[in-house]
Design a protein around this motif. Structure first.
Motif, short mmCIF file in Angstrom:
data_model
loop_
_atom_site.label_atom_id
_atom_site.label_comp_id
_atom_site.label_asym_id
_atom_site.label_seq_id
_atom_site.Cartn_x
_atom_site.Cartn_y
_atom_site.Cartn_z
N PRO A 161 5.64 -9.51 -6.99
CA PRO A 161 6.07 -8.14 -6.63
C PRO A 161 7.51 -7.91 -7.07
O PRO A 161 8.43 -7.90 -6.24
N LEU A 162 7.70 -7.75 -8.38
CA LEU A 162 9.06 -7.69 -8.91
C LEU A 162 9.81 -6.47 -8.37
O LEU A 162 9.25 -5.39 -8.23
N MET A 163 11.08 -6.70 -8.11
CA MET A 163 11.96 -5.60 -7.72
C MET A 163 12.17 -4.71 -8.94
O MET A 163 11.77 -5.04 -10.06
N SER A 164 12.85 -3.59 -8.74
CA SER A 164 13.04 -2.65 -9.85
C SER A 164 14.22 -3.03 -10.74
O SER A 164 14.38 -2.46 -11.82
N PRO A 172 10.27 -4.78 5.19
CA PRO A 172 10.00 -4.00 3.97
C PRO A 172 9.62 -4.87 2.78
O PRO A 172 8.95 -4.38 1.87
N TYR A 173 10.04 -6.14 2.78
CA TYR A 173 9.67 -7.00 1.65
C TYR A 173 8.15 -7.18 1.59
O TYR A 173 7.59 -7.27 0.50
N PHE A 174 7.51 -7.23 2.78
CA PHE A 174 6.04 -7.27 2.78
C PHE A 174 5.47 -5.87 2.68
O PHE A 174 4.46 -5.64 2.00
N GLY A 175 6.15 -4.91 3.33
CA GLY A 175 5.68 -3.52 3.28
C GLY A 175 5.48 -3.02 1.86
O GLY A 175 4.60 -2.21 1.60
N ARG A 176 6.28 -3.52 0.94
CA ARG A 176 6.18 -3.08 -0.46
C ARG A 176 4.82 -3.37 -1.07
O ARG A 176 4.42 -2.72 -2.04
N PHE A 177 4.16 -4.44 -0.58
CA PHE A 177 2.87 -4.76 -1.23
C PHE A 177 1.76 -5.09 -0.24
O PHE A 177 0.71 -5.60 -0.63
N ALA A 178 1.98 -4.77 1.06
CA ALA A 178 0.92 -4.97 2.04
C ALA A 178 -0.26 -4.06 1.67
O ALA A 178 -0.06 -2.92 1.26
N SER A 179 -1.48 -4.59 1.82
CA SER A 179 -2.65 -3.82 1.40
C SER A 179 -2.93 -2.67 2.36
O SER A 179 -3.59 -1.70 1.99
N THR A 203 15.52 -0.16 -5.99
CA THR A 203 14.19 -0.45 -5.46
C THR A 203 13.97 0.30 -4.15
O THR A 203 14.78 0.19 -3.23
N ASP A 204 12.89 1.06 -4.11
CA ASP A 204 12.56 1.86 -2.93
C ASP A 204 11.44 1.15 -2.19
O ASP A 204 10.32 1.06 -2.69
N PHE A 205 11.73 0.67 -0.99
CA PHE A 205 10.69 -0.13 -0.31
C PHE A 205 9.57 0.73 0.29
O PHE A 205 8.58 0.21 0.74
N THR A 206 9.76 2.05 0.28
CA THR A 206 8.68 2.87 0.84
C THR A 206 7.57 3.09 -0.18
O THR A 206 6.47 3.51 0.18
N SER A 207 7.83 2.80 -1.44
CA SER A 207 6.74 2.99 -2.41
C SER A 207 5.97 1.68 -2.54
O SER A 207 6.48 0.69 -3.04
N ASN A 208 4.76 1.70 -2.07
CA ASN A 208 3.91 0.51 -2.08
C ASN A 208 3.44 0.22 -3.49
O ASN A 208 3.04 1.13 -4.22
N LEU A 209 3.51 -1.05 -3.87
CA LEU A 209 3.18 -1.42 -5.25
C LEU A 209 1.69 -1.34 -5.53
O LEU A 209 1.26 -1.45 -6.67
N GLY A 210 0.88 -1.21 -4.48
CA GLY A 210 -0.52 -0.89 -4.68
C GLY A 210 -1.44 -2.05 -4.94
O GLY A 210 -2.62 -1.85 -5.20
#
Lengths: 528, 452
Positions: A87-90, A163-170, A130-137
């Motif tokens: 889950p690379l940062m921006s 938020p580090y998990f929030g970024r890519f939590a399913s 990097t915006d942690f509210t946008s989920n990487l999907g």
């Protein structure tokens, strides 16, 4: 005749093609690398900031690219390993655009105008994007979540808290382990538990030790992550993680937890940093000793002469700390000091020195204390003024570590170190026991880091030590590894995979991996 | 791959044409099969065994006729190529005016791999083009004068940028042009001497990364390019030739060492992080010394049949002058790179067959010892010992003008070697970079010889 000759010439032409150099055993055709009994086709890495590639107090792209799981995955690719996603940062700056105060950019090493006196500074050459509210999907092979403790991995909804998990939590209520298992890993790595003691350690032991409280319910633990996780809680949760991971037949590797004394965060600031050669501190020594003479008499009178405070004029002196394990003698001290200082100031000093002593070699000063030792604590001075102490005197009694004992958060006293070590040993027993019981590869990374801290680990091009900034092992936050140390971890894992599964994998030359980043693009100007 | 394929196709056509020429000639002459077979054998020998390069950054391609004979020539009186090979021999040339000009295209390739670390790389070198132009003029029976322009030293190696050995070299391009007037004196029919001063002008362009890991904030590798042209100095050469019999010659030549001293060349620092502890990005100066070693040659030639000539040359190259490549930068940085080369030898054998009045065929072999010692194998001059195979021919278009063609192939054994003296500029710690290397070099060349 001519036909025949053309045949010869054809042979000649082939001969010329053979001019191109070719190895007897080209490595791209070598198949000597094998996965042994393991299957690396789907590798999922679980863990905390170490697994995520967090370094220099931030998560950023090049740190992630040099995370040990990513280095390892590239080698596993030579033995059947598949794609490895992260889950690379921006950006390479690190931090979150939404909350740059809590998640600032990474640290870099700045030098003064003469190219000397290095000190870490927060990078200011750009702002976090990097915006942690946008989920990487999607889920990723690297499921490392900075800040995670052992019980967080199975905690539903952890992504809303971190938020580090929030970024890519399913999903909002997803768990880290659930999202990992959903990828059907054939191979996993698990390096978790560091934060279960480290939060307590880096905060100087201000949190609770739940091996003492007996509290086994992590949902009631410090939200700020300052507590020591109960050993039984650790064992139970870790066991559940392993059970889940091996449930579908996956092989894996687990890593144990290093001693905090292996980390420069705890070993860089000496207990006796107050030098008589310092132009600001040195001239003050006679006055300080004269002032402390009265206090030392009171200590002797109360029966604790060992708490006497003196500063040497010939050698570096220990800082004054607050040791919350000492009997609080505030009341007696106030009484003894009243004739000299008057009731008001005596009360303040009594409280200030009720549990004070000078540090010893057994105390560990945390890295963050380096910025405040010998500095005026303005809040404390203002507080004293508010209590009626004259401005000048208030200042004199508010010098951190000199006249104002360093607070709990800056010092790991022996009792706190013992609490941390007790928990660490218990956790490591759990980790190794579960590895053996489940036939998993086990890496004693604690031993490796201990070697780095005690003499160093030689490599082609130097020696990796845990010396702060210069040792090559630790990034500028003093806790997280450099790319070079990540490479060392990856090699150690490959050693373990060879031992346990018979996997033959090509190691990396850790000298090819970098350490820290130098930059004078920092927020603060160089300070001394 | 691409280059090599092109070469092989070129040569395919080249050989076909050659064959066609032979065929025409032979048909005309009508003396047929026996000679035909001999010719083919010679061509076969020349190409299966194929050529001349030398250790270090010596590029021994100083004449098409000599090249075709394994780069022998110190005792061969054949053309104005003697300006280089042995100025003493010029005075024995029959014609009043002799001119030789030629150029070769050197296609080199080096591959690298490290089996333990699973690293591999391959150079993408552009074509090297050593040139030579010689002329001699017989002033009288006992004296000739001559002039030569040739390029005996050079190196062009281009590795992929940021390859695993990029802290040693990304790419290097060295060239040195020698310009030399000579005098040749016949002391008797059996003995002559010659020599002259050499003016050298050289250039260098060398890029490599600053260390194994240093990058700017964005992760771009910090690197340094040094560039200088017109670096000049003087040297000299002398030669002697002794002809004990009509068919047997002995030769000696010595070319002096020349140190190229680059002063105030241009150095460009790129992608260094913004730190007061490191050199700033941008242009500064550099100074460095590069030695062009002395070379001693002893040799002989023997006309053992009216159509056959055999030649042997022994070269001793005094590489021990190349102890270290030390670069001093104008911004205060230095770069010390131990080389510790040793003196090395080359053994050359050549054969010439005067097939017809118009056609001379040549072939040669040489053993080229590398001056690089174990542990000093730097990928900027990745040469180990090699075997050279060469061949070629001259075709006389008229009695005055001939075309000379040559080609050579250098065969290297693969070698496990390392450079153990890479120094990290920050820590001073040394690291080793090594693995398995294999090189090849192939060079077709063309020239003209004019005599009057």
């Amino acid at each position: 005749m001519i036909k025949n000759n053309i045949k010869y010439l054809a042979v000649l032409a082939l001969g010329l093609v053979a001019c191109e150099p070719e190895f007897d055993n080209p490595i791209d055709e070598t198949t000597s690398f094998t996965s042994g009994e393991a299957d690396f086709s789907k590798y999922v890495a679980l863990g905390n900031s170490l697994t995520a590639g967090f370094a220099d107090n931030a998560l950023y792209i090049s740190g992630q690219e040099n995370s040990y799981p990513n280095i390892l995955a590239k080698r596993l690719a030579f033995a059947g390993g598949g794609e490895f996603t992260q889950p690379l940062m921006s950006d390479d700056i690190g931090g979150f655009s939404n909350d740059p105060l809590r998640f600032p950019p990474r640290l870099v090493l700045e030098f003064d105008e003469n190219g000397e006196n290095p000190s870490p500074g927060v990078y200011a050459g750009g702002v976090p994007t990097t915006d942690f509210t946008s989920n990487l999907g999607s889920s990723f092979n690297n499921m490392g979540v900075p800040g995670a403790r052992v019980y967080h991995l199975g905690f539903p909804g952890y992504g809303t808290a971190n938020p580090y998990f929030g970024r890519f939590a399913s999903a909002a209520n997803a768990t880290v382990i659930g999202d990992a298992l959903a990828q059907n890993p054939t191979f996993f790595s698990l390096w978790i538990g560091n934060n279960d003691i480290l939060g307590y350690a880096t905060s100087g032991g201000v949190g609770e030790d739940h091996n003492v409280t007996g509290n086994t319910d992590p949902s009631t633990y410090s939200v700020a992550g300052l507590d020591i996780t109960n050993n039984n809680t650790f064992a139970g949760t870790y066991s559940q993680l392993i059970t889940g991971l091996v449930g579908s037949g996956a092989k894996g590797v687990v890593l144990n937890l290093p001693n905090v004394t292996s980390l420069p965060f705890f070993t860089t600031v000496p207990f006796a940093p107050l030098s008589p050669l310092s132009p600001t501190f040195g001239p003050q020594i006679p006055t300080l000793n004269a002032t402390y003479a009265g206090l030392n008499q009171a200590f002797a009178f109360i029966g604790v002469p060992e708490r006497s405070i003196t500063f040497s004029e010939t050698a570096a002196s220990a800082v004054v700390i607050k040791d919350e394990s000492l009997t609080d003698i505030s009341a007696a001290l106030t009484q003894a000091l009243t004739p000299t200082f008057g009731a008001g100031l005596a009360g303040i000093l009594g409280a200030q020195f009720g549990q004070a002593r000078q540090a010893t070699a057994n105390d560990l000063l945390v890295l963050t204390s380096s910025g405040i030792i010998g500095e005026l604590d303005e809040d404390r001075a203002a507080q004293l003024v508010g209590l009626g102490v004259p401005q000048e005197q208030a200042g004199q009694f508010s010098i951190n570590g000199v006249t104002l004992p360093l607070d709990d958060q800056y010092v790991l006293i022996p009792d706190e170190q013992a609490a941390i070590e007790t928990a660490r040993v218990a956790y490591n027993t759990t980790i190794q026991g579960l590895a053996t019981a489940n036939g998993l590869a086990f890496v004693d990374i604690a031993a490796a880091l201990s070697q780095a801290a005690n003499g160093g680990i030689p490599f082609n091009g130097g020696v990796v030590t845990s010396a702060f900034a210069s040792g090559g092992g630790f990034s500028l936050d003093g806790v997280h590894p450099t790319p070079r140390a990540h490479a060392l971890v990856a090699n150690s894992i490959m050693d373990a995979l060879e031992e346990t599964y018979g996997a033959q994998l090509p190691r990396v030359d850790i000298g090819d991996f970098g350490t820290i980043t130098l930059s004078n693009d920092v927020i603060q100007p160089p300070s001394n | 791959m691409h280059n090599i394929l092109m070469i092989s196709l070129d040569n395919w056509y080249f050989l076909l044409n050659l064959e066609h020429q032979f065929y025409k000639i032979l048909k005309n002459k009508n003396n047929s099969k026996l000679i035909m077979r001999k010719l083919l054998l010679l061509v076969l020998f020349a190409s299966t065994t194929m050529a001349t390069y030398a250790g270090g950054y010596r590029v021994s391609v100083q004449g098409q006729r000599a090249m075709a004979m394994g780069h022998t020539g110190v005792a061969v009186v054949n053309s104005a190529e003697l300006v280089f090979f042995n100025p003493a021999g010029l005075v024995y040339l029959e014609n009043k005016l002799n001119i030789s000009a030629g150029a070769s295209g050197i296609f080199t390739d080096v591959i690298y791999q490290n089996e333990d670390l699973l690293l591999s790389s391959e150079t993408d070198n552009s074509v090297g083009t050593p040139l030579n132009l010689y002329g001699s003029y017989k002033v009288n029976d006992w004296m000739s004068i001559g002039l030569g322009v040739y390029t005996p030293y050079g190196s062009e190696v281009t590795w992929p940028t940021d390859w695993p050995g990029s802290h040693l070299v990304n790419n290097i391009d060295l060239a040195a042009i020698y310009i030399q007037p000579v005098l040749s004196f016949k002391l008797s029919d059996k003995f002559s001497i010659g020599g002259g001063p050499i003016y050298v002008t050289g250039s260098v362009n060398f890029n490599r990364n600053a260390s194994r890991t240093l990058t700017d904030f964005e992760g771009n590798r910090s690197n340094i390019t040094v560039d200088d042209t017109g670096v000049s100095n003087w040297g000299w050469s002398v030669g002697a030739m002794f002809n004990p019999t009509e068919n047997f010659r002995l030769g000696f030549s010595y070319r002096s060492e020349i140190i190229l001293e680059a002063e105030d060349g241009e150095a460009v620092f790129s992608n260094f992080p913004n730190s007061t502890s490191l050199p700033a990005n941008g242009t500064t100066t550099f100074s460095a010394e590069l030695p062009l070693p002395a070379e001693l040659t002893l040799g002989l030639s023997y006309q053992f049949h009216k159509k056959w000539l055999f030649a042997f040359d022994y070269n001793r190259q005094f590489w021990d002058v190349y102890e270290s490549l030390d670069i001093q930068f104008g911004n205060g940085s230095t770069s010390l790179n131990p080389r510790d080369y040793k003196n090395s030898s080359v053994y050359r054998f050549g054969l010439q067959y005067q097939a017809t009045e118009k056609i001379a065929l040549r072939a040669g072999y040489y053993r080229d010892e590398s001056p690089v010692q174990s542990g000093f194998f730097a990928p900027e001059t990745p040469r180990n010992d090699s075997d050279g195979y060469s061949g070629g021919f001259s075709f006389a278009i008229t009695s005055k003008l001939a075309i000379d063609a040559s080609f050579f192939y250098l065969r290297f054994e693969e070698v496990d070697e390392s450079y153990d003296f890479a120094t990290d500029p920050a820590t001073g710690a040394r690291s080793s970079f090594g693995g398995t290397y294999k090189s090849s070099a192939f060079a077709p060349g063309l020239g003209l010889t004019y005599k009057l």
